[in-house]
Design a protein around this motif. Sequence first.
Motif, mmCIF file in Angstrom:
data_model
loop_
_atom_site.group_PDB
_atom_site.id
_atom_site.type_symbol
_atom_site.label_atom_id
_atom_site.label_comp_id
_atom_site.label_asym_id
_atom_site.label_seq_id
_atom_site.Cartn_x
_atom_site.Cartn_y
_atom_site.Cartn_z
ATOM 1 N N SER A 1 0.838 -1.203 0.000
ATOM 2 C CA SER A 1 0.000 0.000 0.000
ATOM 3 C C SER A 1 0.871 1.251 0.000
ATOM 4 C CB SER A 1 -0.922 0.011 1.220
ATOM 5 O OG SER A 1 -1.751 -1.133 1.241
ATOM 6 N N PRO A 2 0.386 2.349 -0.589
ATOM 7 C CA PRO A 2 1.165 3.600 -0.594
ATOM 8 C C PRO A 2 1.251 4.198 0.810
ATOM 9 C CG PRO A 2 -1.026 3.979 -1.473
ATOM 10 C CD PRO A 2 -0.886 2.496 -1.315
ATOM 11 N N ARG A 3 2.236 5.028 1.018
ATOM 12 C CA ARG A 3 2.408 5.704 2.299
ATOM 13 C C ARG A 3 1.134 6.479 2.642
ATOM 14 N NH1 ARG A 3 7.122 8.247 5.133
ATOM 15 N NH2 ARG A 3 6.247 9.904 6.418
ATOM 16 N N GLY A 4 0.716 6.364 3.876
ATOM 17 C CA GLY A 4 -0.514 6.991 4.319
ATOM 18 C C GLY A 4 -1.702 6.056 4.273
ATOM 19 N N LYS A 5 -1.562 4.939 3.543
ATOM 20 C CA LYS A 5 -2.658 3.972 3.425
ATOM 21 C C LYS A 5 -2.237 2.564 3.832
ATOM 22 C CE LYS A 5 -5.111 6.540 -0.176
ATOM 23 N NZ LYS A 5 -5.714 6.489 -1.533
ATOM 24 N N ARG A 6 -1.049 2.435 4.412
ATOM 25 C CA ARG A 6 -0.627 1.119 4.895
ATOM 26 C C ARG A 6 -1.552 0.708 6.037
ATOM 27 N NH1 ARG A 6 5.552 2.116 6.240
ATOM 28 N NH2 ARG A 6 4.564 3.992 7.133
ATOM 29 N N ASN A 7 -1.872 -0.582 6.084
ATOM 30 C CA ASN A 7 -2.843 -1.011 7.088
ATOM 31 C C ASN A 7 -2.498 -2.348 7.709
ATOM 32 O OD1 ASN A 7 -4.565 -3.219 5.608
ATOM 33 N ND2 ASN A 7 -4.252 -1.572 4.123
ATOM 34 N N VAL A 8 -3.084 -2.584 8.874
ATOM 35 C CA VAL A 8 -2.821 -3.776 9.673
ATOM 36 C C VAL A 8 -3.327 -5.036 8.988
ATOM 37 C CG1 VAL A 8 -3.427 -4.940 11.833
ATOM 38 C CG2 VAL A 8 -2.725 -2.539 11.857
ATOM 39 N N SER A 9 -4.454 -4.947 8.273
ATOM 40 C CA SER A 9 -5.042 -6.139 7.665
ATOM 41 C C SER A 9 -4.112 -6.777 6.642
ATOM 42 C CB SER A 9 -6.384 -5.801 7.009
ATOM 43 O OG SER A 9 -6.220 -4.890 5.939
ATOM 44 N N ILE A 10 -3.250 -5.986 6.021
ATOM 45 C CA ILE A 10 -2.263 -6.533 5.086
ATOM 46 C C ILE A 10 -0.985 -6.896 5.816
ATOM 47 C CG2 ILE A 10 -0.824 -6.023 3.074
ATOM 48 C CD1 ILE A 10 -3.070 -4.306 1.986
ATOM 49 N N GLY A 11 -0.548 -6.050 6.740
ATOM 50 C CA GLY A 11 0.680 -6.333 7.484
ATOM 51 C C GLY A 11 0.610 -7.620 8.277
ATOM 52 N N ILE A 12 -0.575 -7.947 8.811
ATOM 53 C CA ILE A 12 -0.711 -9.134 9.656
ATOM 54 C C ILE A 12 -0.616 -10.430 8.847
ATOM 55 C CG2 ILE A 12 -3.231 -9.300 9.481
ATOM 56 C CD1 ILE A 12 -1.092 -9.901 12.644
ATOM 57 N N THR A 13 -0.732 -10.344 7.523
ATOM 58 C CA THR A 13 -0.625 -11.551 6.701
ATOM 59 C C THR A 13 0.824 -11.978 6.496
ATOM 60 O OG1 THR A 13 -0.578 -10.296 4.614
ATOM 61 C CG2 THR A 13 -2.747 -10.952 5.470
ATOM 62 N N THR A 14 1.772 -11.135 6.844
ATOM 63 C CA THR A 14 3.183 -11.450 6.662
ATOM 64 C C THR A 14 3.731 -12.163 7.899
ATOM 65 O OG1 THR A 14 3.999 -9.381 7.638
ATOM 66 C CG2 THR A 14 3.413 -9.358 5.283
ATOM 67 N N PRO A 15 4.784 -12.942 7.744
ATOM 68 C CA PRO A 15 5.400 -13.587 8.908
ATOM 69 C C PRO A 15 5.854 -12.576 9.961
ATOM 70 C CG PRO A 15 6.214 -14.582 6.882
ATOM 71 C CD PRO A 15 5.416 -13.371 6.476
ATOM 72 N N GLU A 16 6.380 -11.439 9.515
ATOM 73 C CA GLU A 16 6.842 -10.416 10.454
ATOM 74 C C GLU A 16 5.675 -9.773 11.195
ATOM 75 O OE1 GLU A 16 9.678 -10.975 7.126
ATOM 76 O OE2 GLU A 16 7.529 -10.517 7.241
ATOM 77 N N GLY A 17 4.570 -9.589 10.495
ATOM 78 C CA GLY A 17 3.393 -9.019 11.134
ATOM 79 C C GLY A 17 2.827 -9.923 12.206
ATOM 80 N N LYS A 18 2.769 -11.210 11.923
ATOM 81 C CA LYS A 18 2.302 -12.185 12.920
ATOM 82 C C LYS A 18 3.247 -12.231 14.111
ATOM 83 C CE LYS A 18 -0.129 -15.320 9.727
ATOM 84 N NZ LYS A 18 0.069 -14.586 8.471
ATOM 85 N N GLN A 19 4.542 -12.180 13.831
ATOM 86 C CA GLN A 19 5.531 -12.234 14.898
ATOM 87 C C GLN A 19 5.409 -11.058 15.848
ATOM 88 O OE1 GLN A 19 7.550 -14.720 15.687
ATOM 89 N NE2 GLN A 19 8.329 -13.569 17.440
#
Length: 249
Positions: A99-117
């Motif tokens: 996502s572009p800066r200003g629109k990054r969100n948790v719903s996408i970040g949590i799908t990554t291994p780093e987000g879960k960690q």
Amino acid sequence: MAKTSGIIKIEGTLEELTFYKKNGKNFVRKKGGVSGDRIASDPSFVRTRENNTEFGHSGSSGKVLRGALGSLVFKAKDSQLSSRLLGVMSRVKNMDTVSPRGKRNVSIGITTPEGKQALRGFDFNANAALNSVLFAPYDLDTASGEITVNNFIPAEQVQFPQGATHVSFMGALLALDFATEASEVAYSNVVTIPLNLTPTNIVLTPSSLVAGTGQQFFLLLISFYQEVNGVQYSLKNEEFNVLNILEVV
């Protein structure tokens, strides 16, 4: 910024001065800064607007998680939970690399291994972290949500507060979609045992599996009680209780 020493303590804004309280002390500072209208419209503050948007989103995501867990959070939390969870959600949001800066969100970040960690191992009560309270190995079956602690000796393998006579264990399985805020939670049976030297096998099985989009969170709640005349009472507003995210998948 100055510290006030008068008898009358003021909080709020008076003409060009702002009075406020921090860490039990009273301070005063001159009112100033850039106006909100300018921040909202001036091209020079586009980065500020982007940061503010993502900051607000991270705070809302923490609120969504707390709301999805319902009363479970009230059984084990500290006074800084909201701010600590905001920091974690901000790190999860940063894992959104599409996502572009200003629109990054948790719903996408949590799908990554780093987000879960970032959320794995999170303690809702920093004053009672799981690794400082439970000193026994446990097993988690992510297929069923079942948590087991075999040959558990309460008086030796748990750090219990003064006055406690019993310890209680309960598991929870949460399905949460941060994008839609849809959630479903299933609780396990509760196992309550006296704080003695008798080995016990603890098996916590969720009442059902949870479905839906998003991620699954596996949690463990440890509570302490004092039994008086056959009735079990929570200790000091449950400030010694543990609520931990064991796993995120």
